[in-house]
Scaffold this active site. Sequence first.
Site, PDB file in Angstrom:
ATOM      1  N   CYS A   1       3.997  -7.413  32.986  1.00 57.24           N
ATOM      2  CA  CYS A   1       4.979  -6.387  33.340  1.00 57.24           C
ATOM      3  C   CYS A   1       4.240  -5.104  33.752  1.00 57.24           C
ATOM      4  CB  CYS A   1       5.887  -6.109  32.147  1.00 57.24           C
ATOM      5  SG  CYS A   1       7.156  -4.877  32.536  1.00 57.24           S
TER       6      CYS A   1
ATOM      7  N   CYS B   1       5.278   0.390  28.232  1.00 58.26           N
ATOM      8  CA  CYS B   1       5.889   0.572  26.902  1.00 58.26           C
ATOM      9  C   CYS B   1       4.827   0.311  25.825  1.00 58.26           C
ATOM     10  CB  CYS B   1       7.075  -0.366  26.742  1.00 58.26           C
ATOM     11  SG  CYS B   1       8.216  -0.284  28.146  1.00 58.26           S
TER      12      CYS B   1
ATOM     13  N   CYS C   1       4.596  -2.916  23.625  1.00 62.34           N
ATOM     14  CA  CYS C   1       4.932  -4.209  24.215  1.00 62.34           C
ATOM     15  C   CYS C   1       3.710  -5.048  24.618  1.00 62.34           C
ATOM     16  CB  CYS C   1       5.829  -4.012  25.428  1.00 62.34           C
ATOM     17  SG  CYS C   1       6.387  -5.600  26.089  1.00 62.34           S
TER      18      CYS C   1
ATOM     19  N   CYS D   1      20.326 -15.480  24.928  1.00 63.52           N
ATOM     20  CA  CYS D   1      19.816 -14.287  25.605  1.00 63.52           C
ATOM     21  C   CYS D   1      18.556 -14.653  26.389  1.00 63.52           C
ATOM     22  CB  CYS D   1      19.473 -13.210  24.590  1.00 63.52           C
ATOM     23  SG  CYS D   1      20.833 -12.837  23.506  1.00 63.52           S
TER      24      CYS D   1
ATOM     25  N   CYS E   1      23.588 -13.547  27.760  1.00 65.14           N
ATOM     26  CA  CYS E   1      23.039 -12.192  27.754  1.00 65.14           C
ATOM     27  C   CYS E   1      21.719 -12.236  28.519  1.00 65.14           C
ATOM     28  CB  CYS E   1      22.795 -11.748  26.304  1.00 65.14           C
ATOM     29  SG  CYS E   1      22.009 -10.129  26.170  1.00 65.14           S
TER      30      CYS E   1
ATOM     31  N   CYS F   1      24.343  -4.332  25.368  1.00 63.12           N
ATOM     32  CA  CYS F   1      23.513  -4.517  24.179  1.00 63.12           C
ATOM     33  C   CYS F   1      22.417  -3.462  24.297  1.00 63.12           C
ATOM     34  CB  CYS F   1      22.921  -5.925  24.181  1.00 63.12           C
ATOM     35  SG  CYS F   1      21.686  -6.189  22.899  1.00 63.12           S
TER      36      CYS F   1
ATOM     37  N   ARG G   1      22.391  -5.332  15.154  1.00 65.21           N
ATOM     38  CA  ARG G   1      21.523  -6.514  15.108  1.00 65.21           C
ATOM     39  C   ARG G   1      20.190  -6.237  14.440  1.00 65.21           C
ATOM     40  NH1 ARG G   1      21.226  -9.086  20.478  1.00 65.21           N
ATOM     41  NH2 ARG G   1      23.143 -10.025  19.741  1.00 65.21           N
TER      42      ARG G   1
HETATM   43  S1  SF4 Z   1       9.343  -3.623  27.033  1.00 65.73           S
HETATM   44 FE1  SF4 Z   1       7.602  -4.829  27.834  1.00 65.73          FE
HETATM   45  S2  SF4 Z   1       8.544  -6.260  29.274  1.00 65.73           S
HETATM   46 FE2  SF4 Z   1      10.050  -4.614  28.916  1.00 65.73          FE
HETATM   47  S3  SF4 Z   1       9.654  -3.087  30.491  1.00 65.73           S
HETATM   48 FE3  SF4 Z   1       8.433  -2.459  28.738  1.00 65.73          FE
HETATM   49  S4  SF4 Z   1       6.399  -3.402  29.105  1.00 65.73           S
HETATM   50 FE4  SF4 Z   1       7.875  -4.460  30.449  1.00 65.73          FE
END
Ligand code: SF4
Length: 352
Positions: free
Chosen positions: A59, A63, A66, A103, A134, A194, A266
């Site tokens: 990705c 984040c 993540c 999901c 979802c 959600c 949740r």
């Molecule tokens: S949470 Fe992870 S998968 Fe989702 S946008 Fe952020 S880096 Fe990408």
Amino acid sequence: MNASFAPSIRHDWTRAEITALFALPFSDLMFQAQSVHRAHFNPNEVQVSTLCSIKTGACPEDCAYCPQSARYDTGLEREKLMAVEKVIEEAKAAKASGATRFCMGAAWRSPKNRDMPYVTTMVQGVKALGLETCMTLGMLDEAQAQELADAGLDYYNHNLDTSPEYYGEIITTRTYQDRLTTLANVRKAGMKVCCGGIVGMGEEESDRAGLLQQLANMAEHPESVPINMLVKVGGTPLENEADLDPFDFIRTIAVARILMPQSHVRLSAGREQMNEQTQAMAFLAGANSIFYGEKLLTTPNPEANKDMQLFSKLGIKPEAYEVHEDESEQEASIVHQLQEAAMDSLFYNAAK
Ligand code: SF4
């Protein structure tokens, strides 16, 4: 359910009011949360969803929590978009083990137009099994949200993650407003929302209050509010973050329950690290939805049968799929029978 205790649904919570809830003595907070919970839900039912990663890793977003971000070396194997047939197989298995909602998550900044035919076919296929659907695919524009809604998608997951004030410490590649815009597009297309966040990312209690204030003051509360406990993954910027006290986690669940009385709260990522007692306290605080299955996207989740054992110990039953008015009676009956069959195979009769 006891309607006489049902408090009014508010959308005008101040930060001071929410802070005061966090500051209540623990027993008082739990009593309030449990009273609100019982006014709106059967306290012995928990909604069960299964999560399937339809596209893992690589990705472009940053984040900080993540493992799927391409910016961090977490050893996660990248995968291409899962074939539609494989997704349907996974959904069938989820249904057979008692899930009522399936999901599907993809690690994208936002879906490309070339991806849309695949994801809409997935939605149609999973829905045809009698499961609620979802998806979480990143940011959506208005047209994409409408396309998913037209395919029959019931829920769209898009989290706010934390308070507006702390947000910049966690993500720099998209703004808080970007997230609110996606959520508005989802609502406009008529899908259920959600939306929740993650705690234990080094934020202050005021940030947890700020996140819940954002959620509770939306014009319509999200139907599902996932409260995640950070899962510290090696290689991510938050891998060495200090643990959040479990009582602070339970307080966050309880305050979410009080602010959003009709939403499913949740208990989400981080359950693997919680003992049974902490999970039971979360249910007592008003959590009434869990993910189960082997994986919670890419972080471990307690195995489904452990969840069922805990449900059995606590006298909790999985909540049945809510059948909507526009579905035929015949379909409703088939869904019900399938659920009963699935439940029979999950519980042994302790009386025998
Ligand atoms: S949470 Fe992870 S998968 Fe989702 S946008 Fe952020 S880096 Fe990408």
